[in-house]
Scaffold this motif. Sequence first.
Motif, PDB file in Angstrom:
ATOM      1  N   SER A  84       0.803  -1.221   0.000  1.00 34.24           N
ATOM      2  CA  SER A  84       0.000   0.000   0.000  1.00 34.24           C
ATOM      3  C   SER A  84       0.835   1.270   0.000  1.00 34.24           C
ATOM      4  N   SER A  85       2.149   1.135   0.226  1.00 33.78           N
ATOM      5  CA  SER A  85       3.046   2.288   0.174  1.00 33.78           C
ATOM      6  C   SER A  85       3.790   2.379  -1.150  1.00 33.78           C
ATOM      7  N   GLY A  86       3.453   1.491  -2.080  1.00 34.46           N
ATOM      8  CA  GLY A  86       4.075   1.529  -3.397  1.00 34.46           C
ATOM      9  C   GLY A  86       5.364   0.754  -3.502  1.00 34.46           C
ATOM     10  N   ASN A  87       5.707  -0.031  -2.479  1.00 31.86           N
ATOM     11  CA  ASN A  87       6.916  -0.852  -2.544  1.00 31.86           C
ATOM     12  C   ASN A  87       6.669  -2.074  -3.432  1.00 31.86           C
ATOM     13  N   PHE A  88       7.554  -2.305  -4.376  1.00 34.50           N
ATOM     14  CA  PHE A  88       7.416  -3.419  -5.317  1.00 34.50           C
ATOM     15  C   PHE A  88       7.497  -4.749  -4.594  1.00 34.50           C
ATOM     16  N   LEU A  89       6.569  -5.671  -4.934  1.00 37.08           N
ATOM     17  CA  LEU A  89       6.548  -6.997  -4.330  1.00 37.08           C
ATOM     18  C   LEU A  89       6.881  -8.087  -5.339  1.00 37.08           C
ATOM     19  N   LEU A  90       6.209  -8.105  -6.476  1.00 39.24           N
ATOM     20  CA  LEU A  90       6.467  -9.136  -7.475  1.00 39.24           C
ATOM     21  C   LEU A  90       5.817  -8.748  -8.793  1.00 39.24           C
ATOM     22  N   THR A  91       6.133  -9.513  -9.847  1.00 36.25           N
ATOM     23  CA  THR A  91       5.529  -9.300 -11.160  1.00 36.25           C
ATOM     24  C   THR A  91       5.396 -10.635 -11.878  1.00 36.25           C
ATOM     25  N   TRP A  92       4.466 -10.707 -12.818  1.00 36.26           N
ATOM     26  CA  TRP A  92       4.362 -11.887 -13.671  1.00 36.26           C
ATOM     27  C   TRP A  92       3.796 -11.500 -15.026  1.00 36.26           C
ATOM     28  N   GLY A  93       4.110 -12.331 -16.027  1.00 38.28           N
ATOM     29  CA  GLY A  93       3.597 -12.127 -17.366  1.00 38.28           C
ATOM     30  C   GLY A  93       4.685 -11.888 -18.392  1.00 38.28           C
ATOM     31  N   SER A  94       4.368 -12.205 -19.646  1.00 40.96           N
ATOM     32  CA  SER A  94       5.245 -11.940 -20.791  1.00 40.96           C
ATOM     33  C   SER A  94       4.348 -11.908 -22.029  1.00 40.96           C
ATOM     34  N   TYR A  95       4.921 -11.580 -23.170  1.00 44.34           N
ATOM     35  CA  TYR A  95       4.124 -11.467 -24.385  1.00 44.34           C
ATOM     36  C   TYR A  95       3.783 -12.842 -24.953  1.00 44.34           C
ATOM     37  N   GLY A  96       2.517 -13.036 -25.320  1.00 47.76           N
ATOM     38  CA  GLY A  96       2.133 -14.276 -25.974  1.00 47.76           C
ATOM     39  C   GLY A  96       0.719 -14.699 -25.631  1.00 47.76           C
ATOM     40  N   SER A  97       0.360 -15.896 -26.099  1.00 46.19           N
ATOM     41  CA  SER A  97      -0.971 -16.446 -25.878  1.00 46.19           C
ATOM     42  C   SER A  97      -0.953 -17.708 -25.035  1.00 46.19           C
ATOM     43  N   GLY A  98       0.179 -18.006 -24.455  1.00 46.80           N
ATOM     44  CA  GLY A  98       0.294 -19.196 -23.625  1.00 46.80           C
ATOM     45  C   GLY A  98      -0.127 -18.936 -22.197  1.00 46.80           C
ATOM     46  N   ILE A  99       0.100 -19.943 -21.342  1.00 49.46           N
ATOM     47  CA  ILE A  99      -0.233 -19.834 -19.929  1.00 49.46           C
ATOM     48  C   ILE A  99       0.598 -18.711 -19.301  1.00 49.46           C
ATOM     49  N   GLY A 100      -0.069 -17.797 -18.626  1.00 52.77           N
ATOM     50  CA  GLY A 100       0.638 -16.713 -17.949  1.00 52.77           C
ATOM     51  C   GLY A 100       1.171 -15.643 -18.883  1.00 52.77           C
ATOM     52  N   GLN A 101       0.673 -15.597 -20.111  1.00 52.55           N
ATOM     53  CA  GLN A 101       1.128 -14.595 -21.075  1.00 52.55           C
ATOM     54  C   GLN A 101      -0.022 -13.665 -21.466  1.00 52.55           C
ATOM     55  N   PHE A 102       0.353 -12.477 -21.936  1.00 51.17           N
ATOM     56  CA  PHE A 102      -0.629 -11.474 -22.335  1.00 51.17           C
ATOM     57  C   PHE A 102      -0.226 -10.848 -23.664  1.00 51.17           C
ATOM     58  N   ILE A 103      -1.224 -10.399 -24.419  1.00 52.37           N
ATOM     59  CA  ILE A 103      -0.967  -9.573 -25.595  1.00 52.37           C
ATOM     60  C   ILE A 103      -1.328  -8.118 -25.307  1.00 52.37           C
ATOM     61  N   LEU A 104      -2.443  -7.903 -24.616  1.00 53.38           N
ATOM     62  CA  LEU A 104      -2.845  -6.548 -24.258  1.00 53.38           C
ATOM     63  C   LEU A 104      -3.590  -6.600 -22.921  1.00 53.38           C
ATOM     64  N   PRO A 105      -2.869  -6.792 -21.810  1.00 49.87           N
ATOM     65  CA  PRO A 105      -3.550  -6.816 -20.507  1.00 49.87           C
ATOM     66  C   PRO A 105      -4.154  -5.458 -20.209  1.00 49.87           C
TER      67      PRO A 105
END
Length: 322
Positions: free
Chosen positions: A69-90
Amino acid sequence: MKKWFFVILLALFGAQVCQADAPPQYLLQWGSFGSGAGQFNGIFYVAVDQFGNVYVTDRDNYRIQKFDSSGNFLLTWGSYGSGIGQFILPFSVAVDAGGNVYVSDVGNSNIQKYDSNGNFLLKWGSLGSSTGQFNHVYGLTVSPEGYVYISDRDNYRIQKFTTDGIFVLAWGSYGYGSGQFTNPTNVTTDDMNNVYVTDQISARVQKFDSNGNFLLEWGSFGRGPGEFEDPYGIGVDSNGFVYVVERNTHRVEKFTSSGVYILEWGSNGSGPGEFAFPAGLAVGPNNEIYIIDDHNDRVQKFGVLPVAVESTTWSAIKAQYR
C-alpha cells in the motif's frame, strides 16, 4: 456557559461536515517510465485486495505488477504471448475476496485468473459475440457476493460469470437508451452488489442491480460539475460514494450512489494531485483512492492524513464549560 458549549458543538460538527465534503488528500505516488521493477509502459487499471496490496496492469510490458500500500514493489508476472501466464494486451484487473487476481486481455479476448502470487489458475473466453465470448474485453470487477462482471465493449454489453468462468447472464445492446451502451469501458460494484458502468461516448454512468435491471443513470457531455467528456475508471467506497475518472479533463468526480454531484479534484499536470490522462481507479480497504496516472507513468494515492487530536468525551466538554 451553555452558550459556549453549543458553540463548540457547532464547531465540531462543522469541521466534520467540511472534512466529508473536502477532496481526499494526496498521500503518495510511485512509478516512472520503463521496464524495470516499479516502472510502467502504458498503464490503465488498478485493483486493491483486502490487505491493501495493489495490482497494476502494465500493458506494454505485458505483465502485472504487485505493490504494497506504500508503493513498494513486491512481485511481477507475465510476458508477451498467448500461452499460460502470457498477455498480448492486458487491460483491466480485479481481485476477489480470496485474493485471486483476474486480468482482462484484449489481445487474447479472454479473462485470466491467478492466485495472489501470480500462479496461473484458469482462463476463459475467445473472440466473438456468443455468450462467454468477447469483442474488446475491457473493464472487470468482482462483486462482494462473488460474481465477475465484464464490460464487453464492442458487443455493447455486460457479462456476468462465476469466479470459475461459468456464464450467468448478459445485458445490453447498442444505443443511447436506458440499459444500452455506446462504449462501456469500466464496471464496478458496491456493497449491495449493484453494478455501475461508465459509457464513454454517451458520457454517462449507468447503475443496475445484480441481475442487470436498469436502476438509474447520470451525466451528460461537457466539462462542468457532473458532466463528462471521457468517463473512464470508476469505484465505490464503503460509504457508497462513487468516484469517476474523467480522462480528457484530467480530474476525478465524486457522486452519491444516486448520481448527485459532490465534488471533484485534479488538473492537467505532473505535480502531486495533478493528472495527465488518468485511467483506472480503485478503492482500498480504508477507502484510500488509487488512481492510474497514465501519461505520467505512475500511481497516485489519496486519502485522509492522520491528524493528532486530543481525545475527549462529551462529559469532559460539558464539565469544562458548565
